[in-house]
Design a protein around this motif. Sequence first.
Motif, short mmCIF file in Angstrom:
data_model
loop_
_atom_site.label_atom_id
_atom_site.label_comp_id
_atom_site.label_asym_id
_atom_site.label_seq_id
_atom_site.Cartn_x
_atom_site.Cartn_y
_atom_site.Cartn_z
N THR A 88 0.82 -1.19 -0.10
CA THR A 88 0.06 0.16 0.02
C THR A 88 0.86 1.27 0.04
O THR A 88 0.55 2.20 -0.48
CB THR A 88 -0.86 0.07 1.02
OG1 THR A 88 -0.28 -0.17 2.39
CG2 THR A 88 -1.95 -1.04 1.19
N SER A 89 2.19 1.15 0.72
CA SER A 89 2.89 2.46 0.62
C SER A 89 3.60 2.57 -0.65
O SER A 89 3.63 3.60 -1.30
CB SER A 89 4.06 1.92 1.77
OG SER A 89 4.99 1.23 1.35
N THR A 90 3.53 1.47 -1.33
CA THR A 90 4.51 1.58 -2.90
C THR A 90 3.57 2.63 -3.70
O THR A 90 3.96 3.54 -4.09
CB THR A 90 4.59 0.46 -3.62
OG1 THR A 90 5.74 -0.28 -2.59
CG2 THR A 90 5.18 0.61 -4.97
N PRO A 91 2.10 2.38 -3.85
CA PRO A 91 1.21 3.43 -4.78
C PRO A 91 1.36 4.67 -4.24
O PRO A 91 1.05 5.51 -4.98
CB PRO A 91 -0.09 2.46 -4.84
CG PRO A 91 -0.01 1.46 -3.87
CD PRO A 91 1.47 1.14 -3.52
N ALA A 92 1.18 4.67 -2.77
CA ALA A 92 1.01 6.03 -2.15
C ALA A 92 2.35 6.86 -2.46
O ALA A 92 2.26 7.96 -2.62
CB ALA A 92 0.83 5.88 -0.68
N LEU A 93 3.36 6.29 -2.25
CA LEU A 93 4.79 6.84 -2.40
C LEU A 93 5.13 7.28 -3.98
O LEU A 93 5.59 8.10 -4.25
CB LEU A 93 5.86 5.93 -1.62
CG LEU A 93 6.00 5.85 -0.31
CD1 LEU A 93 6.79 5.02 0.35
CD2 LEU A 93 6.09 7.20 0.51
N VAL A 94 4.55 6.14 -4.82
CA VAL A 94 4.50 6.53 -6.21
C VAL A 94 3.76 8.00 -6.50
O VAL A 94 4.26 8.84 -7.41
CB VAL A 94 4.04 5.20 -7.15
CG1 VAL A 94 3.69 5.67 -8.43
CG2 VAL A 94 5.20 4.20 -7.24
N ASP A 95 2.55 7.97 -6.12
CA ASP A 95 1.69 8.92 -6.03
C ASP A 95 2.27 10.22 -5.86
O ASP A 95 2.45 11.40 -6.44
CB ASP A 95 0.25 9.05 -5.43
CG ASP A 95 -0.65 7.99 -5.64
OD1 ASP A 95 -0.21 7.38 -6.92
OD2 ASP A 95 -1.57 7.63 -5.15
N ILE A 96 3.03 10.29 -4.41
CA ILE A 96 3.80 11.34 -3.97
C ILE A 96 4.93 11.72 -4.99
O ILE A 96 5.21 12.77 -5.21
CB ILE A 96 4.41 11.01 -2.66
CG1 ILE A 96 3.04 10.96 -1.52
CG2 ILE A 96 5.29 12.29 -2.20
CD1 ILE A 96 3.61 10.52 -0.25
N ALA A 97 5.56 10.66 -5.54
CA ALA A 97 6.89 11.05 -6.20
C ALA A 97 6.44 11.56 -7.57
O ALA A 97 6.86 12.58 -8.11
CB ALA A 97 7.58 9.77 -6.89
N ALA A 98 5.06 11.08 -8.10
CA ALA A 98 4.53 11.88 -9.30
C ALA A 98 3.90 13.49 -9.02
O ALA A 98 4.11 14.12 -9.83
CB ALA A 98 3.28 10.96 -9.92
N MET A 99 3.40 13.40 -7.76
CA MET A 99 2.97 14.71 -7.30
C MET A 99 4.13 15.71 -7.43
O MET A 99 4.10 16.88 -7.85
CB MET A 99 2.08 14.62 -6.06
CG MET A 99 0.83 14.27 -6.30
SD MET A 99 -0.08 14.57 -4.86
CE MET A 99 0.42 12.97 -3.77
N ARG A 100 5.23 15.43 -7.19
CA ARG A 100 6.53 16.13 -6.92
C ARG A 100 6.74 16.63 -8.44
O ARG A 100 7.12 17.64 -8.65
CB ARG A 100 7.67 15.59 -6.15
CG ARG A 100 7.59 15.41 -4.64
CD ARG A 100 9.00 15.10 -3.97
NE ARG A 100 8.95 15.37 -2.72
CZ ARG A 100 10.08 15.37 -2.03
NH1 ARG A 100 11.36 14.99 -2.63
NH2 ARG A 100 10.23 15.97 -0.60
N ASP A 101 6.91 15.67 -9.14
CA ASP A 101 7.06 16.16 -10.63
C ASP A 101 6.08 17.09 -11.09
O ASP A 101 6.30 18.01 -11.73
CB ASP A 101 6.77 14.67 -11.51
CG ASP A 101 8.04 13.67 -11.51
OD1 ASP A 101 9.02 14.04 -10.80
OD2 ASP A 101 7.73 12.36 -11.61
N ALA A 102 4.79 16.86 -10.90
CA ALA A 102 3.85 17.78 -11.28
C ALA A 102 3.90 19.33 -10.55
O ALA A 102 3.71 20.22 -11.23
CB ALA A 102 2.26 17.40 -10.80
#
Length: 886
Positions: A88-102
């Motif tokens: 569950t942390s992997t998709p949440a942290l992937v979201d955060i990594a992508a949000m940092r890109d955005a």
Amino acid sequence: MENTNAYAPAVLMLSGASTLIVDLPALCGARLRTLPVVLRLLLENVVRNTTGAERDQAVGAILGWLDHGTSEAEIAFQPARVLMHDTTSTPALVDIAAMRDALAEAGADPSCLNPVLPVDVSVDHSLAVEAYARPDAAAANMAFEIRRNQERYRFLRWASRALAGVRINPPGTGIMHTINLEQLATVVTTQVDADGRTWTVPDMMIGTDSHTPMINGIGVLGWGVGGLEAQTVMFGMPTMLRIPDVIGVHLSGSLRPGVFATDLALTVTQRLREIGVAGEFVEFFGPGVAALSAGERAVVANMAPEYGATTGYFPIDARTLDYLAQTGREPQALARVRAYAERTGLWFDPQATPRYTRTLHIALDAIGMQAAGPRRPQDLLACAGIPAALARLAFTPASGGAMPRHPVAVAAITSCTNTSDPALLLAAGLLACKARALGLRVPPWVKTSLGPGSPAAAAYLARAGLLDDLGAVGFDIVGYGCTTCIGNSGPLPDAIAQASAAGRIRPVAVLSGNRNFAGRIHPDLELGFLMSPPLVIAYALAGDAECDVAGGVVAHTPEGAPVTLAQLWPTPQEIADAQARALDARDFRRCFEIAQANPLWHALEAVDAPRFPWDPASTTLRRPPFAALDYGSQLGRYQAYPLLVLGDDITTDHISPASAIPPDSLVADFLVARGDRRDDLNVFASRRGNWEVMLRAAFHSKTLRNLLAPGAPVAHTVHVPTGDLLPIWDVAARHREAGEAVVLVAGERYGTGSSRDWAAKGQRLLGIRAVLALSFERIHRANLIGMGILPLRLAAGCGPDTLRLQPGDRIEVCAERVAPRQAVAVSVVRADGRREPLAAVAAVETQLEAELLARGGVIPLILARTLASAGVPAGVPAAAGSGGRA
């Protein structure tokens, strides 16, 4: 005007130092004793974390709850920490990594996006049972796990470096809920406010796993949420909740000799499912509570998602202190817990009878040896009833063979549920000891495994002299993780796989886990029974699930003598003696620290940078399209094709599976075309960082029946305009390209099971704008809203069986804006043009949820707020309905 005197803190002296506390007795007076303890904790939280009119309204509403035992008022709950696991942390942290890109692409500093609460991640959901029934199984499985998941684990290590407050507990440290019990939970803690004042406060938390309520067993208020809801909390927003109904479960008496906490937990699950407690808080009270150890309470609390509740709370008492001492907490910590709980009215009184919404009575001494199955955890039956339950299936083997028609294919002592209480593991070890002494062996077709929740288990089992006995009957430790309980059971024995494929057998799993949904334990196993750890070993020895283990012969000695369960079953005194010689409080911290130093984990290289460098060739990690500023609201007025029409009890395993990726599937073809080996595809859960894989994995279940196309292959549906039968994602893409909306229709308890947010993310990527169901499980409902999908609750009698939707029928939804529990205009528009109105209500509980739907979900809201705080314009939101792109 705020009554500041009512909220004036009191002073509590601890070890000669003064700290501040919320003075609940002064605030509530005589009403405190009648308020459920869970509401006392919520009251403390809102007094401490809110101010002004918001605080006045919340306090008034909680105390006003006593008038009717229910409330429609909302409060803001602020947990102090977040607990996650790796899948569950992997998709949440992937979201955060992508949000940092955005954010970077919008002109903001990506490093400004950081969790504001401590986040603990346990790497426990990826351990598979490849090696078993051998002394080196744990080491072999660990090496296999690291090799198979190293790209994802390097990403987790990047996250722990790049994101403030994120701590990773590496593979081998144990299951997240056991770690929470043994290492993380303080029950009562101290914190310093912005003015430098020290407060003593209850330990309150949330976790991105539905079994987070296990911590309720030692008096910590915590519950499971989806990863999307956790993200809002991680970035400073409170969890908004309606003041819950509270179901009081009155316990009396004590468990009889030979009856375990597992038997109680399965009984509670059946009784509470029977009365319906979905989304409600459950609190245990009465003299029977005092008869249960903290370990036994934790087993019952763990099953909260199985009985449908948010919590399964046991208040703080002397048993709590016993557990804290048993697991090595310092004496000062125990003194703090007692002093605080007694002073604030949080200490358990077995004679108290608080006001509850509803009350259920359970006599502990009336409970016997239980099991649950063969497909749902709430389907309780006496252990002696398992043969009859299987006989009712009326399976006729294709031809004779060496195995019984219902062989035990998997026998697993697994899961946080029943491996966190030492008494249960020691009982299993004692049964193994007696079986070994009689020369009993497990038949060769049974896959056996022992996956404890903590490495301390190996220490106390060895000290009790039982580790070798367990290994002698095939139950060597395979590692410290969720293993079979989460579907990581590894391949079935060849004899089972071949005989099952030939139709000669219908194999069965027996496990000490918490779920036995068809296909969850293994894609090729539809039947499973939940039971206590010692009973798992008894069934493994029998090898035949139709054997009358409870009342007949379990097995025969090498000399041919029959052996009954009574000969093997440990007595309470034997278990108590084993605990006395086995438990050493120093083991828990020492074993945890050794596991933290895992050299295979620390040898993994990780990038040290504020933004994660995505690899375009990766089949594990891809930047998701929904972590973007233009992923807008899906509310509106539209007619939609039903993409799928499903029945009752659709679980998150059906919607987004976690088990092994079948090598002959379209998902496998997709991965192989991108360079992966067909014989080493790992499990679906390992791919949750790759949206393209998870899109194709949506609804990939052999046991899922799509009423629009009942005979369709796995993960297929009908494309109505052409009549083509195609993969679901392909049909969704055609509708999206044609500008056509899609919805999903289901029956009761839609989304039961795990908290996985990919069950909602996959539906958003498919373009599903609304889910219409007779009822929703709490966490999945919140996840749908978190992804901007509108959950609509249909009136009784308007389910899929009644509606009889056919290809060509459409659903018209008029929901340009929503409010909590608001009626929504919905109609069925038949293929011939007839219009049939439906009664539907928005399954929305709070104003924050309504705002999330208007924004398009959690991620657009976080991005907008982060950009606003950074002084960067967020741009123009996308038009309604634009969120279906992939």
